[in-house]
Design an enzyme around this catalytic site. Structure first.
Site, PDB file in Angstrom:
ATOM      1  N   HIS A 165     -19.159 -19.017  -3.983  1.00  0.00           N
ATOM      2  CA  HIS A 165     -19.130 -19.176  -2.526  1.00  0.00           C
ATOM      3  C   HIS A 165     -20.542 -19.092  -1.938  1.00  0.00           C
ATOM      4  O   HIS A 165     -20.721 -19.168  -0.724  1.00  0.00           O
ATOM      5  CB  HIS A 165     -18.311 -18.064  -1.873  1.00  0.00           C
ATOM      6  CG  HIS A 165     -16.838 -18.120  -2.151  1.00  0.00           C
ATOM      7  ND1 HIS A 165     -16.104 -19.276  -2.060  1.00  0.00           N
ATOM      8  CD2 HIS A 165     -15.946 -17.137  -2.468  1.00  0.00           C
ATOM      9  CE1 HIS A 165     -14.834 -19.003  -2.327  1.00  0.00           C
ATOM     10  NE2 HIS A 165     -14.717 -17.722  -2.578  1.00  0.00           N
ATOM     11  N   ARG A 203     -13.450 -27.750   4.570  1.00  0.00           N
ATOM     12  CA  ARG A 203     -12.160 -27.946   5.242  1.00  0.00           C
ATOM     13  C   ARG A 203     -12.338 -27.724   6.731  1.00  0.00           C
ATOM     14  O   ARG A 203     -13.206 -26.927   7.145  1.00  0.00           O
ATOM     15  CB  ARG A 203     -11.162 -26.919   4.664  1.00  0.00           C
ATOM     16  CG  ARG A 203      -9.743 -27.085   5.135  1.00  0.00           C
ATOM     17  CD  ARG A 203      -8.856 -26.003   4.542  1.00  0.00           C
ATOM     18  NE  ARG A 203      -7.456 -26.262   4.811  1.00  0.00           N
ATOM     19  CZ  ARG A 203      -6.478 -25.398   4.597  1.00  0.00           C
ATOM     20  NH1 ARG A 203      -6.754 -24.208   4.075  1.00  0.00           N
ATOM     21  NH2 ARG A 203      -5.240 -25.708   4.882  1.00  0.00           N
ATOM     22  N   GLY A 252      -9.663 -24.403   0.098  1.00  0.00           N
ATOM     23  CA  GLY A 252      -8.909 -25.136  -0.914  1.00  0.00           C
ATOM     24  C   GLY A 252      -9.524 -24.994  -2.301  1.00  0.00           C
ATOM     25  O   GLY A 252      -9.251 -25.791  -3.209  1.00  0.00           O
ATOM     26  N   THR A 253     -10.303 -23.948  -2.470  1.00  0.00           N
ATOM     27  CA  THR A 253     -10.999 -23.681  -3.737  1.00  0.00           C
ATOM     28  C   THR A 253     -10.028 -23.693  -4.927  1.00  0.00           C
ATOM     29  O   THR A 253     -10.289 -24.341  -5.952  1.00  0.00           O
ATOM     30  CB  THR A 253     -11.657 -22.280  -3.683  1.00  0.00           C
ATOM     31  OG1 THR A 253     -12.205 -22.076  -2.392  1.00  0.00           O
ATOM     32  CG2 THR A 253     -12.692 -22.097  -4.759  1.00  0.00           C
TER      33      THR A 253
HETATM   34  P1  A3P Z   1      -3.334 -22.340   3.746  1.00  0.00           P
HETATM   35  O1  A3P Z   1      -3.540 -20.878   3.977  1.00  0.00           O
HETATM   36  O2  A3P Z   1      -3.702 -23.173   4.939  1.00  0.00           O
HETATM   37  O3  A3P Z   1      -1.963 -22.675   3.268  1.00  0.00           O
HETATM   38  P2  A3P Z   1      -8.832 -21.053  -1.191  1.00  0.00           P
HETATM   39  O4  A3P Z   1      -8.267 -21.514  -2.468  1.00  0.00           O
HETATM   40  O5  A3P Z   1     -10.196 -21.577  -0.909  1.00  0.00           O
HETATM   41  O6  A3P Z   1      -8.703 -19.586  -1.012  1.00  0.00           O
HETATM   42  O7  A3P Z   1      -7.938 -21.731  -0.044  1.00  0.00           O
HETATM   43  C1  A3P Z   1      -6.594 -21.370   0.144  1.00  0.00           C
HETATM   44  C2  A3P Z   1      -5.887 -22.504   0.868  1.00  0.00           C
HETATM   45  O8  A3P Z   1      -5.654 -23.585  -0.053  1.00  0.00           O
HETATM   46  C3  A3P Z   1      -4.521 -22.074   1.391  1.00  0.00           C
HETATM   47  O9  A3P Z   1      -4.330 -22.802   2.597  1.00  0.00           O
HETATM   48  C4  A3P Z   1      -3.621 -22.525   0.271  1.00  0.00           C
HETATM   49  O10 A3P Z   1      -2.259 -22.681   0.646  1.00  0.00           O
HETATM   50  C5  A3P Z   1      -4.251 -23.874  -0.099  1.00  0.00           C
HETATM   51  N1  A3P Z   1      -3.863 -24.322  -1.451  1.00  0.00           N
HETATM   52  C6  A3P Z   1      -3.744 -23.576  -2.574  1.00  0.00           C
HETATM   53  N2  A3P Z   1      -3.314 -24.323  -3.595  1.00  0.00           N
HETATM   54  C7  A3P Z   1      -3.168 -25.579  -3.109  1.00  0.00           C
HETATM   55  C8  A3P Z   1      -2.717 -26.802  -3.706  1.00  0.00           C
HETATM   56  N3  A3P Z   1      -2.347 -26.873  -4.973  1.00  0.00           N
HETATM   57  N4  A3P Z   1      -2.695 -27.901  -2.914  1.00  0.00           N
HETATM   58  C9  A3P Z   1      -3.066 -27.844  -1.619  1.00  0.00           C
HETATM   59  N5  A3P Z   1      -3.473 -26.715  -1.009  1.00  0.00           N
HETATM   60  C10 A3P Z   1      -3.521 -25.585  -1.746  1.00  0.00           C
END
Ligand code: A3P
Length: 304
Positions: free
Chosen positions: A118, A140, A50-51
């Site tokens: 990371h 997460r 959720g970065t």
């Molecule tokens: P999912 O693949 O489960 O949908 P990161 O940013 O660390 O790469 O993580 C990506 C995950 O965060 C993805 O999860 C993505 O959909 C979710 N994500 C991205 N933007 C988001 C937002 N605004 N609110 C909630 N989740 C979000």
């Protein structure tokens, strides 16, 4: 070999990919020469935790007086409306690819600077730990991280790597052979460090962020030294930030274009669900991951 059949390299107990921006070399270069400012703020995560979302929330919170939410014109020109949160809160790693850091080192403004990495706690540059800067760690549920990795992997067009099946993804995730894995060690180190240094490291989970975004954003603001005033709360400033950083808004803004060569902006936004793993993991996979998590985290108070 690990994630996507890529050669991975172990450094200080963690696996690194061969992508030049997120490699052992860039980590070592950062350890050698990264100079933080005491006012810096860092978001620390494992990929797929959720970065992108929390980058947006932190950026909007810290810069809320610059981009006033109560004025329609400012909202429309808010950086999050025109660019990927990864551009608003850059990763430090890519800056060290050529050993000639640019933005990170040469940009004393804005104050505070917001960055992300990371890198596991063990390998964080000492300069970051020794300076006054504050760290926010986001973790997460491992099952959602694994499934998110799986979908991300198969959208990845940067290299000529073969797509992964869910079984292959499961195997490498359990072994820990994904970039910055093993998952459990990364989370555990930061969790322990946050207990030891609670004023320096704030430990968050994606699940609680989703369930109670308003209070978690307030908690982040307080931790970062910019708490919301009563007036801001009454005016709905926190809710406004939450809406600006919602998956729907960020997905729409980032539906085109590339974050970097071969990495579309859209790849960072998918379902954003808690427990979405249920659609993809077998009962057996789920049980294996639960067993490992229970064993590794048994003495910790992490609740997903
Ligand atoms: P999912 O693949 O489960 O949908 P990161 O940013 O660390 O790469 O993580 C990506 C995950 O965060 C993805 O999860 C993505 O959909 C979710 N994500 C991205 N933007 C988001 C937002 N605004 N609110 C909630 N989740 C979000």
């Amino acid at each position: 070999k690990g994630w996507m059949g890529e050669n991975l390299y172990m450094y200080q107990g963690f696996w690194y990919g061969s992508t030049s921006a997120f490699s052992v070399q860039t980590t070592m270069a950062m350890q050698d020469s990264f100079k933080p400012l005491p006012t810096d703020i860092y978001l620390l995560t494992l990929p797929k935790s959720g970065t992108t979302w929390v980058k947006a929330l932190m950026f909007a919170t810290v810069n809320r007086t610059t981009y006033n939410h109560n004025s329609n014109t400012s909202v429309l020109t808010h950086p999050l409306f025109v660019s990927n949160p990864h551009n608003c809160v850059p990763f430090i790693e890519p800056e060290f690819v050529n050993k000639t850091p640019t933005y990170v080192q040469e940009n004393p403004n804005p104050n505070p600077r917001l960055f992300s990495t990371h890198i596991p706690y063990t390998s964080l540059p000492r300069s970051i730990l020794d300076s006054g800067c504050r760290l926010v760690y986001l973790c997460r549920n491992p099952k959602d991280v694994m499934v998110s990795w799986y979908y991300f992997s198969n959208k990845f067009t940067l290299k000529n790597l073969s797509p992964m099946t869910i079984d292959e993804m499961f195997e490498v995730f359990v072994k820990g052979t994904v970039p910055y894995g093993p998952y459990w060690d990364h989370v555990k180190e930061y969790y322990n460090a946050s207990c030891e240094h609670p004023t320096k490291i704030l430990f968050l989970t994606y699940e609680v962020m989703k369930k109670d975004t308003v209070n978690q954003v307030k908690r982040i603001a307080e931790f970062l030294g910019c708490p919301f005033s009563k007036e801001e709360e009454t005016e709905g400033c926190v809710e406004e930030i939450m809406r600006l950083c919602s998956l729907e808004v960020l997905k729409e803004v980032n539906k085109d274009g590339e974050y970097s060569e071969g990495v579309p902006n859209a790849v960072f936004f998918r379902e954003g669900k808690v427990g979405g793993w249920r659609e993809d993991l077998t009962d057996e996979m789920s049980k294996t991951l639960d067993d490992i998590t229970n064993e590794k985290f048994q003495d910790l108070g992490i609740l997903f």
